[in-house]
Design an enzyme around this catalytic site. Structure first.
Site, PDB file in Angstrom:
ATOM      1  N   GLU A 173     -21.096  26.588   8.343  1.00 31.51           N
ATOM      2  CA  GLU A 173     -22.226  26.040   7.591  1.00 31.51           C
ATOM      3  C   GLU A 173     -21.774  25.023   6.534  1.00 31.51           C
ATOM      4  O   GLU A 173     -22.455  24.788   5.540  1.00 31.51           O
ATOM      5  CB  GLU A 173     -23.021  27.174   6.950  1.00 31.51           C
ATOM      6  CG  GLU A 173     -23.624  28.099   7.992  1.00 31.51           C
ATOM      7  CD  GLU A 173     -24.527  29.170   7.418  1.00 31.51           C
ATOM      8  OE1 GLU A 173     -25.689  29.234   7.838  1.00 31.51           O
ATOM      9  OE2 GLU A 173     -24.051  29.935   6.558  1.00 31.51           O
TER      10      GLU A 173
ATOM     11  N   HIS B  27     -27.756  35.399   1.445  1.00 36.31           N
ATOM     12  CA  HIS B  27     -28.998  35.928   2.012  1.00 36.31           C
ATOM     13  C   HIS B  27     -29.549  37.067   1.146  1.00 36.31           C
ATOM     14  O   HIS B  27     -29.612  38.221   1.581  1.00 36.31           O
ATOM     15  CB  HIS B  27     -28.752  36.424   3.432  1.00 36.31           C
ATOM     16  CG  HIS B  27     -28.107  35.404   4.316  1.00 36.31           C
ATOM     17  ND1 HIS B  27     -26.821  35.518   4.776  1.00 36.31           N
ATOM     18  CD2 HIS B  27     -28.578  34.222   4.804  1.00 36.31           C
ATOM     19  CE1 HIS B  27     -26.526  34.467   5.523  1.00 36.31           C
ATOM     20  NE2 HIS B  27     -27.561  33.663   5.545  1.00 36.31           N
TER      21      HIS B  27
ATOM     22  N   HIS C   9     -33.829  32.034   6.992  1.00 35.13           N
ATOM     23  CA  HIS C   9     -32.375  31.967   6.890  1.00 35.13           C
ATOM     24  C   HIS C   9     -31.859  32.615   5.610  1.00 35.13           C
ATOM     25  O   HIS C   9     -31.232  33.673   5.659  1.00 35.13           O
ATOM     26  CB  HIS C   9     -31.937  30.500   6.967  1.00 35.13           C
ATOM     27  CG  HIS C   9     -30.470  30.303   7.078  1.00 35.13           C
ATOM     28  ND1 HIS C   9     -29.908  29.102   7.449  1.00 35.13           N
ATOM     29  CD2 HIS C   9     -29.417  31.129   6.849  1.00 35.13           C
ATOM     30  CE1 HIS C   9     -28.591  29.214   7.465  1.00 35.13           C
ATOM     31  NE2 HIS C   9     -28.262  30.427   7.095  1.00 35.13           N
TER      32      HIS C   9
END
Length: 222
Positions: free
Chosen positions: A82, A103, A164
């Site tokens: 990422e 997250h 996400h």
């Protein structure tokens, strides 16, 4: 005044990536091997967490060095998949020295429900992050993620990512970490306020007073 990352010893920044990775893991913001962190080493290089590794188990030697184009310059492990979101932030915001992607459960639930954290319910929301927008859905590990974030990066320091998670950034890893922690805190407050059925957003006069208070706080803090 918060000390900037650039100019600090690489060994110190590696230790900080380990430290904040463990804190975020223990908070439940980086379960399994999810999430990633980065800091600027200098004007041309970043120090980034590796892919496929628990942030609780990371060691200083596991970090990877890349340039601002994403080319890996050093490290025995592969860089996070990422990386593009980190690069987008650094390329757009010259004032940013550290990025955290994680997250946090409640904030991520808002992102999965298609809801931004843009309702000013408590004074802390105004004094810290302000509105936290929601970037459109993008497949993880692709350039679509960076593209979805770019419209919001110049004007915000924390962004929810549809289905996400969230990304936060600032002048130090500590600052980025605190912003991420606050994102989850504000999401929790909003969830409970709506469950109670009587949430009362701040009015325009209250918001103006808080904006002035925020400017005074920033001047005093620096």
């Amino acid at each position: 005044m918060i000390e900037e990352c650039i100019g600090r010893p690489e060994v110190e920044l590696r230790r900080e990536l380990v430290q904040f990775g463990r804190w975020l893991s223990r908070l439940g913001f980086m379960p399994g091997t999810s999430g990633n962190l980065s800091v600027r080493l200098d004007q041309e290089r970043l120090l980034v967490t590796p892919t496929g590794m628990s942030k609780y188990l990371m060691r200083a030697a596991d970090m990877v060095i890349v340039d601002l184009e994403g080319r890996q310059l050093a490290g025995t492990r592969k860089v996070t998949s990422e990386l593009s979101m980190h690069l987008a932030v650094y390329q757009i915001r010259a004032d940013v020295e550290a990025v955290v992607h994680s997250h946090p459960p409640i904030a991520t639930a808002f992102a999965c429900a298609g809801r931004a954290l843009d309702e000013m319910l408590c004074q802390e929301a105004v004094m810290t992050l302000g509105s936290v927008p929601l970037a459109q859905y993008a497949t993880t590990g692709t350039d679509e993620v960076a593209a979805s974030l770019r419209p919001f990066i110049p004007h915000h320091t924390a962004i929810l990512m549809a289905n996400h998670g969230a990304v936060a950034y600032g002048p130090t890893l500590l600052d980025a970490f605190l912003k991420m922690e606050t994102v989850e805190h504000l999401a929790h407050i909003r969830l409970v306020a709506h469950q109670l059925g009587s949430s009362q957003p701040l009015n325009d006069t209250q918001l103006e007073d808080l904006f002035r208070a925020k400017q005074k706080y920033i001047r005093n803090a620096t």
